[in-house]
Enzyme design. Structure first.
Site: not given
Length: 232
Positions: A189-191
């Site tokens: 999970g991240s961006r």
């Protein structure tokens, strides 16, 4: 043939970066099952989730040097004009930044948004704030690529988040990338931020779902102007 196509579309290859994690989850399942039989099935479900997390599906990428393709699966969380982080070396003028937020159920393999040559790769230590926060672009741990393209230099930034603690980038400086080519991943999970020079017009809206290697985020030399959207 239809059955075979269904099987091929359902069983997605696991990226090699995920092999140690899938193996560890499976061994953990065996240990849990040795302690108490029902726990084996809990561990097995988590093992299947881990394999699903590290899936690496094939994508059909538009081949047009005017198009900017999403580097990540996820939700478009921000579209703004902002000064890029200093480590990118892209100057102090504002650039179009499009951010794609990945949750723990998205595919986490990252792909090049445009064809070009990697000019710089810069790793920056930082915090592990919620990747959806705007200040995550400058405060969080991140790995930045500057890619020389036919439309000018662009920035692609892998940003760690609350859960993500490991950014992987297997591409190297001076390497040539094709649009949609895999260059790295972020675990759990991240961006991804994409910084684009003047002339790029967004082709997505905040809240829209993006598919890495397929969704067009922005376009150069477009004559249609900014897009509008509505919830349906």
């Amino acid at each position: 043939m239809s059955l075979m196509n269904t099987i091929r579309n359902t069983i997605v290859p696991v990226h090699k970066e995920g092999y140690p994690f899938v193996a560890a989850f499976f061994v953990g399942s065996l240990v849990l099952g040795w302690i108490w039989d029902p726990l084996f099935w809990v561990g097995l479900i988590l093992t299947l989730w881990c394999a699903y997390f590290f899936r690496d599906p094939e994508r059909v990428t538009p081949q047009d040097e005017d198009l900017v393709i999403s580097p990540a699966d996820g939700r478009v969380s921000s579209i703004v004009h902002i000064t890029p982080p200093a480590e990118l070396g892209l100057g102090t003028e504002t650039m179009l930044r499009i951010s794609v937020f990945m949750n723990v159920f998205n595919c986490h393999v990252n792909r090049a948004p445009m064809r070009g040559r990697i000019r710089d790769i810069v790793y920056s230590e930082g915090a592990f704030l919620n990747a959806e926060l705007d200040k995550a672009s400058t405060d969080n741990e991140r790995n930045s690529l500057v890619i020389e393209t036919a439309k000018g230099d662009i920035g692609v930034v892998q940003i760690a988040g609350l859960v993500a603690r490991r950014i992987v980038c297997w591409s190297r400086e001076a390497e040539n990338l094709e649009a949609g080519e895999r260059f790295g991943l972020i675990r759990f999970g991240s961006r991804l931020d994409v910084f684009l020079p003047e002339g790029a017009e967004p082709r997505v809206s905040v809240g829209q779902t993006a598919i890495a290697g397929e969704t067009v985020l922005a376009e150069f030399n477009g004559s249609r102007g900014p897009v509008t959207s509505r919830r349906t």
